[in-house]
Scaffold this motif. Sequence first.
Motif, PDB file in Angstrom:
ATOM      1  N   LEU A  74       0.827  -1.205   0.000  1.00 19.44           N
ATOM      2  CA  LEU A  74       0.000   0.000   0.000  1.00 19.44           C
ATOM      3  C   LEU A  74       0.861   1.256   0.000  1.00 19.44           C
ATOM      4  O   LEU A  74       1.948   1.283   0.574  1.00 19.44           O
ATOM      5  N   LYS A  75       0.346   2.309  -0.634  1.00 19.34           N
ATOM      6  CA  LYS A  75       1.002   3.614  -0.582  1.00 19.34           C
ATOM      7  C   LYS A  75       0.546   4.325   0.682  1.00 19.34           C
ATOM      8  O   LYS A  75      -0.636   4.626   0.840  1.00 19.34           O
ATOM      9  N   MET A  76       1.483   4.622   1.562  1.00 19.38           N
ATOM     10  CA  MET A  76       1.133   5.304   2.802  1.00 19.38           C
ATOM     11  C   MET A  76       1.025   6.810   2.608  1.00 19.38           C
ATOM     12  O   MET A  76       0.390   7.503   3.395  1.00 19.38           O
ATOM     13  N   PHE A  77       1.665   7.316   1.545  1.00 13.23           N
ATOM     14  CA  PHE A  77       1.607   8.748   1.250  1.00 13.23           C
ATOM     15  C   PHE A  77       1.591   8.935  -0.256  1.00 13.23           C
ATOM     16  O   PHE A  77       2.402   8.359  -0.975  1.00 13.23           O
ATOM     17  N   ASP A  78       0.623   9.736  -0.721  1.00 15.69           N
ATOM     18  CA  ASP A  78       0.509  10.027  -2.152  1.00 15.69           C
ATOM     19  C   ASP A  78       0.132  11.500  -2.292  1.00 15.69           C
ATOM     20  O   ASP A  78      -0.997  11.895  -2.004  1.00 15.69           O
ATOM     21  N   LYS A  79       1.075  12.304  -2.717  1.00 12.79           N
ATOM     22  CA  LYS A  79       0.859  13.753  -2.786  1.00 12.79           C
ATOM     23  C   LYS A  79      -0.236  14.145  -3.764  1.00 12.79           C
ATOM     24  O   LYS A  79      -0.767  15.265  -3.689  1.00 12.79           O
ATOM     25  N   ASP A  80      -0.600  13.241  -4.674  1.00 15.20           N
ATOM     26  CA  ASP A  80      -1.617  13.566  -5.670  1.00 15.20           C
ATOM     27  C   ASP A  80      -3.039  13.293  -5.183  1.00 15.20           C
ATOM     28  O   ASP A  80      -4.006  13.641  -5.863  1.00 15.20           O
ATOM     29  N   GLU A  81      -3.170  12.661  -4.026  1.00  9.63           N
ATOM     30  CA  GLU A  81      -4.488  12.367  -3.476  1.00  9.63           C
ATOM     31  C   GLU A  81      -5.014  13.558  -2.674  1.00  9.63           C
ATOM     32  O   GLU A  81      -4.238  14.342  -2.115  1.00  9.63           O
ATOM     33  N   THR A  82      -6.357  13.671  -2.605  1.00 10.31           N
ATOM     34  CA  THR A  82      -6.971  14.725  -1.790  1.00 10.31           C
ATOM     35  C   THR A  82      -6.552  14.578  -0.335  1.00 10.31           C
ATOM     36  O   THR A  82      -6.248  15.558   0.352  1.00 10.31           O
ATOM     37  N   GLU A  83      -6.564  13.335   0.156  1.00  4.70           N
ATOM     38  CA  GLU A  83      -6.029  13.009   1.483  1.00  4.70           C
ATOM     39  C   GLU A  83      -4.720  12.263   1.256  1.00  4.70           C
ATOM     40  O   GLU A  83      -4.718  11.048   1.049  1.00  4.70           O
ATOM     41  N   PRO A  84      -3.592  12.954   1.254  1.00  3.79           N
ATOM     42  CA  PRO A  84      -2.327  12.309   0.862  1.00  3.79           C
ATOM     43  C   PRO A  84      -1.847  11.217   1.812  1.00  3.79           C
ATOM     44  O   PRO A  84      -1.138  10.308   1.386  1.00  3.79           O
ATOM     45  N   CYS A  85      -2.225  11.289   3.089  1.00  8.51           N
ATOM     46  CA  CYS A  85      -1.786  10.288   4.067  1.00  8.51           C
ATOM     47  C   CYS A  85      -2.859   9.219   4.236  1.00  8.51           C
ATOM     48  O   CYS A  85      -4.032   9.545   4.456  1.00  8.51           O
ATOM     49  N   LEU A  86      -2.457   7.961   4.137  1.00  9.43           N
ATOM     50  CA  LEU A  86      -3.419   6.867   4.265  1.00  9.43           C
ATOM     51  C   LEU A  86      -3.991   6.788   5.675  1.00  9.43           C
ATOM     52  O   LEU A  86      -5.165   6.462   5.858  1.00  9.43           O
ATOM     53  N   LEU A  87      -3.165   7.092   6.676  1.00  7.52           N
ATOM     54  CA  LEU A  87      -3.590   6.965   8.069  1.00  7.52           C
ATOM     55  C   LEU A  87      -3.699   8.326   8.740  1.00  7.52           C
ATOM     56  O   LEU A  87      -3.016   9.278   8.359  1.00  7.52           O
ATOM     57  N   LYS A  88      -4.554   8.376   9.761  1.00  2.66           N
ATOM     58  CA  LYS A  88      -4.725   9.587  10.561  1.00  2.66           C
ATOM     59  C   LYS A  88      -4.497   9.244  12.029  1.00  2.66           C
ATOM     60  O   LYS A  88      -4.776   8.121  12.473  1.00  2.66           O
ATOM     61  N   ASP A 109       3.542 -13.420  -3.857  1.00  2.00           N
ATOM     62  CA  ASP A 109       2.719 -13.323  -5.070  1.00  2.00           C
ATOM     63  C   ASP A 109       1.583 -12.321  -4.879  1.00  2.00           C
ATOM     64  O   ASP A 109       1.279 -11.534  -5.786  1.00  2.00           O
ATOM     65  N   GLU A 110       0.949 -12.354  -3.710  1.00  3.75           N
ATOM     66  CA  GLU A 110      -0.130 -11.401  -3.431  1.00  3.75           C
ATOM     67  C   GLU A 110       0.405  -9.975  -3.367  1.00  3.75           C
ATOM     68  O   GLU A 110      -0.247  -9.032  -3.829  1.00  3.75           O
ATOM     69  N   HIS A 113      -0.782  -7.055  -5.945  1.00  7.53           N
ATOM     70  CA  HIS A 113      -1.338  -5.782  -5.466  1.00  7.53           C
ATOM     71  C   HIS A 113      -0.570  -4.612  -6.062  1.00  7.53           C
ATOM     72  O   HIS A 113      -1.161  -3.616  -6.496  1.00  7.53           O
ATOM     73  N   GLN A 114       0.756  -4.729  -6.111  1.00  3.23           N
ATOM     74  CA  GLN A 114       1.569  -3.655  -6.681  1.00  3.23           C
ATOM     75  C   GLN A 114       1.264  -3.443  -8.155  1.00  3.23           C
ATOM     76  O   GLN A 114       1.173  -2.308  -8.628  1.00  3.23           O
ATOM     77  N   SER A 115       1.092  -4.539  -8.899  1.00  2.00           N
ATOM     78  CA  SER A 115       0.831  -4.420 -10.336  1.00  2.00           C
ATOM     79  C   SER A 115      -0.519  -3.766 -10.595  1.00  2.00           C
ATOM     80  O   SER A 115      -0.687  -3.030 -11.573  1.00  2.00           O
ATOM     81  N   ARG A 116      -1.488  -3.988  -9.701  1.00  2.00           N
ATOM     82  CA  ARG A 116      -2.805  -3.377  -9.865  1.00  2.00           C
ATOM     83  C   ARG A 116      -2.812  -1.915  -9.458  1.00  2.00           C
ATOM     84  O   ARG A 116      -3.714  -1.162  -9.821  1.00  2.00           O
TER      85      ARG A 116
END
Length: 240
Positions: free
Chosen positions: A203-217, A230-231, A235-238
């Motif tokens: 999972l991406k924990m931080f994405d500056k392009d998202e409205t809420e860039p941090c996954l956790l609060k 494999d899983e 997940h990364q490929s998707r």
Amino acid sequence: MQATASYKIFFIGDSAATIDFGNIINEEINKKAISLFNYLSQHPLEGTIEAIPAYSSVTIYMNVPLLRKKISPEKKVYEWITKELHKIMLQDLEDTQPEKNVVRIPVCYEDQFATDIHWLAEQKNISHQDIIRIHTSRQYRVYMLGFLPGFAYMAEVDDQVAVPRKAQPQWILAGSVGIAGKQTGIYPLNSPGGWQIIGRTPLKMFDKDETEPCLLKAGEYVQFYPITKDEFEDHQSRSI
């Protein structure tokens, strides 16, 4: 939060004030800090730039030039801020606590992603599988974000897997899940770091392009669960 809650107010320079409830890692104290942060987010003091919650405190950054224009010339800014904060602490802040939100996070604990898991197993005289079972057996509270954008400090890990941080920082890849003392956390970006790495999440924990860039609060809870390599790769490929 009751008016009798123990707290101290101190200033950081002339433009920031901290309300501190006790310098320890404690869930009830952290709930007080998060309740205050939520209240200030909903009812910001005049002149507030931002409020930042931590383990046991909230720091409020103020626009001092603006406040000097707004308040009486006879009053000093720090006196006005102190008075306003004391008034807020008389409020019932418990109502600002959100419902418990649990975020499930997949982690691959296989050797490729868990560079320190065998060292930890030797230190604690337990197996690789024991570490996975113990680490995924409880929910962890997100006490605060810091160090890096989206880096969530979570606690408390079981004593069976609690270990000190590394003596020297090493290069850590984004998504790496680590343990330091009684804390666990996820590196959101590639970075030097000193936590003992036991796995990695896709999972991406931080994405500056998202409205809420941090996954956790702060104030949320995390439940880790194991996945295979494999899983992880699927997940990364998707996500690309």
